[in-house]
Design a protein around this motif. Structure first.
Motif, mmCIF file in Angstrom:
data_model
loop_
_atom_site.group_PDB
_atom_site.id
_atom_site.type_symbol
_atom_site.label_atom_id
_atom_site.label_comp_id
_atom_site.label_asym_id
_atom_site.label_seq_id
_atom_site.Cartn_x
_atom_site.Cartn_y
_atom_site.Cartn_z
ATOM 1 N N ALA A 278 0.740 -1.367 0.069
ATOM 2 C CA ALA A 278 -0.238 0.151 0.125
ATOM 3 C C ALA A 278 0.785 1.120 0.035
ATOM 4 O O ALA A 278 1.691 1.210 0.639
ATOM 5 C CB ALA A 278 -1.013 0.231 1.221
ATOM 6 N N ASN A 279 0.414 2.269 -0.950
ATOM 7 C CA ASN A 279 1.164 3.530 -0.866
ATOM 8 C C ASN A 279 2.719 3.723 -1.075
ATOM 9 O O ASN A 279 3.362 4.104 -0.199
ATOM 10 C CB ASN A 279 0.806 4.441 0.457
ATOM 11 C CG ASN A 279 1.095 5.959 0.088
ATOM 12 O OD1 ASN A 279 1.022 6.501 -1.248
ATOM 13 N ND2 ASN A 279 0.892 6.611 0.840
ATOM 14 N N CYS A 280 3.154 2.504 -1.966
ATOM 15 C CA CYS A 280 4.422 2.521 -2.156
ATOM 16 C C CYS A 280 5.050 3.019 -3.531
ATOM 17 O O CYS A 280 4.347 2.346 -4.516
ATOM 18 C CB CYS A 280 4.997 0.996 -1.754
ATOM 19 S SG CYS A 280 6.633 0.826 -1.973
ATOM 20 N N ILE A 281 5.592 3.643 -3.878
ATOM 21 C CA ILE A 281 6.013 4.214 -5.060
ATOM 22 C C ILE A 281 7.254 3.413 -5.538
ATOM 23 O O ILE A 281 8.469 3.498 -4.541
ATOM 24 C CB ILE A 281 6.378 5.671 -4.995
ATOM 25 C CG1 ILE A 281 5.181 6.273 -4.703
ATOM 26 C CG2 ILE A 281 7.051 6.039 -6.456
ATOM 27 C CD1 ILE A 281 5.150 7.838 -4.728
ATOM 28 N N LEU A 282 7.750 2.779 -6.572
ATOM 29 C CA LEU A 282 8.910 2.114 -6.947
ATOM 30 C C LEU A 282 9.359 2.839 -8.169
ATOM 31 O O LEU A 282 8.436 2.817 -9.095
ATOM 32 C CB LEU A 282 8.647 0.604 -7.032
ATOM 33 C CG LEU A 282 8.225 -0.245 -5.958
ATOM 34 C CD1 LEU A 282 7.772 -1.653 -6.317
ATOM 35 C CD2 LEU A 282 9.181 -0.030 -4.814
ATOM 36 N N THR A 283 10.571 3.046 -8.151
ATOM 37 C CA THR A 283 11.271 3.565 -9.348
ATOM 38 C C THR A 283 12.395 2.712 -9.752
ATOM 39 O O THR A 283 13.147 2.035 -8.551
ATOM 40 C CB THR A 283 11.634 4.879 -9.439
ATOM 41 O OG1 THR A 283 12.495 5.075 -8.097
ATOM 42 C CG2 THR A 283 10.509 5.851 -9.538
ATOM 43 N N PRO A 284 12.882 2.379 -10.820
ATOM 44 C CA PRO A 284 13.892 1.247 -11.291
ATOM 45 C C PRO A 284 15.312 1.813 -11.166
ATOM 46 O O PRO A 284 15.871 1.779 -11.988
ATOM 47 C CB PRO A 284 13.594 1.008 -13.002
ATOM 48 C CG PRO A 284 13.205 2.251 -13.193
ATOM 49 C CD PRO A 284 12.281 2.959 -12.251
ATOM 50 N N HIS A 285 15.763 2.114 -10.049
ATOM 51 C CA HIS A 285 17.230 2.631 -9.677
ATOM 52 C C HIS A 285 17.712 3.645 -10.602
ATOM 53 O O HIS A 285 18.618 3.636 -11.469
ATOM 54 C CB HIS A 285 18.106 1.363 -9.839
ATOM 55 C CG HIS A 285 19.568 1.511 -9.010
ATOM 56 N ND1 HIS A 285 20.041 0.576 -8.322
ATOM 57 C CD2 HIS A 285 20.229 2.710 -9.068
ATOM 58 C CE1 HIS A 285 21.149 0.895 -7.642
ATOM 59 N NE2 HIS A 285 21.209 2.213 -7.924
ATOM 60 N N ILE A 286 16.963 4.666 -10.731
ATOM 61 C CA ILE A 286 17.348 5.815 -11.765
ATOM 62 C C ILE A 286 17.787 7.185 -11.077
ATOM 63 O O ILE A 286 18.105 8.111 -11.838
ATOM 64 C CB ILE A 286 15.868 6.312 -12.546
ATOM 65 C CG1 ILE A 286 14.752 6.825 -11.464
ATOM 66 C CG2 ILE A 286 15.541 5.188 -13.292
ATOM 67 C CD1 ILE A 286 13.481 7.085 -12.356
ATOM 68 N N ALA A 287 17.908 7.229 -9.710
ATOM 69 C CA ALA A 287 18.420 8.355 -9.219
ATOM 70 C C ALA A 287 19.809 8.900 -9.675
ATOM 71 O O ALA A 287 20.028 10.088 -10.053
ATOM 72 C CB ALA A 287 18.454 8.106 -7.627
ATOM 73 N N TRP A 288 20.444 7.940 -9.934
ATOM 74 C CA TRP A 288 22.003 8.309 -10.368
ATOM 75 C C TRP A 288 22.053 8.736 -11.828
ATOM 76 O O TRP A 288 22.991 9.153 -12.282
ATOM 77 C CB TRP A 288 22.716 7.109 -10.435
ATOM 78 C CG TRP A 288 22.581 5.788 -11.339
ATOM 79 C CD1 TRP A 288 21.279 5.082 -11.138
ATOM 80 C CD2 TRP A 288 23.399 5.692 -12.669
ATOM 81 N NE1 TRP A 288 21.567 4.353 -12.195
ATOM 82 C CE2 TRP A 288 22.594 4.770 -12.958
ATOM 83 C CE3 TRP A 288 24.245 6.240 -13.134
ATOM 84 C CZ2 TRP A 288 22.799 3.968 -13.950
ATOM 85 C CZ3 TRP A 288 24.578 5.703 -14.365
ATOM 86 C CH2 TRP A 288 24.146 4.556 -14.964
ATOM 87 N N ALA A 289 20.772 8.308 -12.847
ATOM 88 C CA ALA A 289 21.024 8.252 -14.232
ATOM 89 C C ALA A 289 20.728 9.572 -15.141
ATOM 90 O O ALA A 289 20.404 9.256 -16.260
ATOM 91 C CB ALA A 289 20.266 6.914 -14.703
ATOM 92 N N THR A 290 20.601 10.632 -14.634
ATOM 93 C CA THR A 290 20.412 11.875 -15.449
ATOM 94 C C THR A 290 21.667 11.933 -16.190
ATOM 95 O O THR A 290 22.558 11.410 -16.092
ATOM 96 C CB THR A 290 20.455 12.992 -14.518
ATOM 97 O OG1 THR A 290 21.448 13.451 -13.815
ATOM 98 C CG2 THR A 290 19.180 13.024 -13.381
ATOM 99 N N GLN A 291 21.353 12.508 -17.322
ATOM 100 C CA GLN A 291 22.423 12.740 -18.350
ATOM 101 C C GLN A 291 23.500 13.288 -17.840
ATOM 102 O O GLN A 291 24.813 13.132 -17.956
ATOM 103 C CB GLN A 291 21.774 13.460 -19.634
ATOM 104 C CG GLN A 291 22.714 13.451 -20.932
ATOM 105 C CD GLN A 291 22.209 14.206 -22.049
ATOM 106 O OE1 GLN A 291 21.597 14.940 -21.896
ATOM 107 N NE2 GLN A 291 22.685 13.667 -23.182
ATOM 108 N N GLU A 292 23.371 14.509 -17.204
ATOM 109 C CA GLU A 292 24.417 15.224 -16.580
ATOM 110 C C GLU A 292 25.239 14.232 -15.800
ATOM 111 O O GLU A 292 26.322 14.386 -15.708
ATOM 112 C CB GLU A 292 23.798 16.488 -15.736
ATOM 113 C CG GLU A 292 23.064 17.391 -16.612
ATOM 114 C CD GLU A 292 21.686 17.017 -17.058
ATOM 115 O OE1 GLU A 292 21.102 17.913 -17.799
ATOM 116 O OE2 GLU A 292 21.215 15.871 -16.604
ATOM 117 N N ALA A 293 24.682 13.419 -14.683
ATOM 118 C CA ALA A 293 25.559 12.660 -13.970
ATOM 119 C C ALA A 293 26.268 11.778 -14.629
ATOM 120 O O ALA A 293 27.265 11.563 -14.301
ATOM 121 C CB ALA A 293 24.602 12.088 -12.961
#
Length: 317
Positions: A278-293
């Motif tokens: 319940a009320n859990c947001i999941l993203t696929p390990h993308i925090a590091w992956a901006t083009q700038e980073a």
């Protein structure tokens, strides 16, 4: 020098240039490498770069020409560092390239928990607003961050970046940090014991490294110390959380919500408990992956190789 990149696709799916590495030697890039392909592909390499493809002791024994391993990430647990050292192989990583991007996603996840903007957008597109009797409606409680408390577990580079963003929203920030006495203040962040952080925080955000001391730092007993209205955010390492315990806490309403960018196994199985929590947001390990980073990561990886070739290695682990 013969340079081999074992898993280049995640770092560079086509929007960056490999030129910084190409000018340093004969470069071979594989998008992905399975465990059974590592030795064949790296056999003649003096320099191997890897993001998540592991290089264990048994593999290193079969790579007699190898002199240098460059980890295309900050964490280097995929490398048997002891075995590499015994063979005289230098291992480097890339610290701090993604700090601003990870902090940014941390706040994006928190804002999604507060407003569920994506869910409301889907509702509007489904015709719910057009059919509404009122000019405004909400599907979930809407939460203002100003005046709330964020507790940061691990006030390192990313934790400090996150603290600055939280303070810009009017939040009070408290944190745990190794080697800093409880009660001291750093960058307007008060250092507290873990129990106090869990008890006082409206948002708990994980930014500590994965160590034997921090593995499963979030589990039933620590979740039970949090406010029932609190959120948990993890953009650090999946194994910091006992995931079944978090799913249970969410499903039983013992905490209000969670947002997770990392899991203990990636990719997860289809039956992972958080996918149905319940009320859990999941993203696929993308925090590091901006083009700038990723651009900073590639440039620093090339600079690491350059320093190694000059006989003055940097960012060694």
């Amino acid at each position: 020098m013969n340079i081999v990149v074992l898993d280049g696709y995640t770092l560079n799916p086509g929007d960056l240039s490999w030129e910084p590495l190409q000018r340093l030697g004969r470069l071979t890039i594989y998008e992905r490498t399975g465990p059974e392909q590592i030795v064949e592909r790296a056999r003649d390499a003096e320099i191997v770069l890897t993001n998540k493809t592991p290089l264990r002791a048994a593999t290193l024994e079969q790579l007699p020409k190898l002199k240098y391993i460059g980890v295309l990430a900050t964490g280097y647990d995929i490398i048997d560092v002891k075995a590499a050292a015994e063979r005289g192989v230098i291992v480097t990583n890339v610290p701090d390239y993604s700090s601003r991007s990870v902090a940014q996603l941390t706040m994006a996840l928190l804002l999604e928990l507060c407003h569920h903007a994506g869910r409301h957008s889907d509702s509007v597109k489904a015709g719910d607003w057009a059919a509404s009797r009122d000019f405004s409606y909400s599907l979930t409680p809407l939460i203002e961050l100003s005046g709330k408390t964020m507790g940061i577990i691990g006030l390192g580079t990313i934790g400090k970046q996150t603290a600055k963003l939280a303070q810009a929203f009017g939040m009070e920030v408290i944190a745990t940090k190794r080697r800093l006495p409880v009660g001291t203040t750093e960058d307007n962040v008060r250092i507290v014991e873990l129990d106090e952080l869990l008890r006082l925080s409206d948002v708990v955000s994980l930014h500590c490294p994965l160590t034997p001391e921090t593995e499963e730092i979030i589990q039933r007993k620590t979740l039970d110390r949090m406010k029932p209205s609190a959120f948990l955010i993890n953009t650090s390492r999946g194994k910091l959380v006992r995931e079944q315990d978090l799913a249970d806490a969410l499903n039983e309403g013992r905490i209000a919500g969670a947002a997770v960018d990392v899991l203990s196994q990636e990719p997860p199985g289809s039956d992972h408990p958080l996918t149905k929590a319940a009320n859990c947001i999941l993203t696929p390990h993308i925090a590091w992956a901006t083009q700038e980073a990723r651009s900073r990561l590639l440039e620093t990886a090339a600079a690491n190789v350059t320093a190694f070739l000059a006989g003055t290695p940097v960012h060694t682990v």
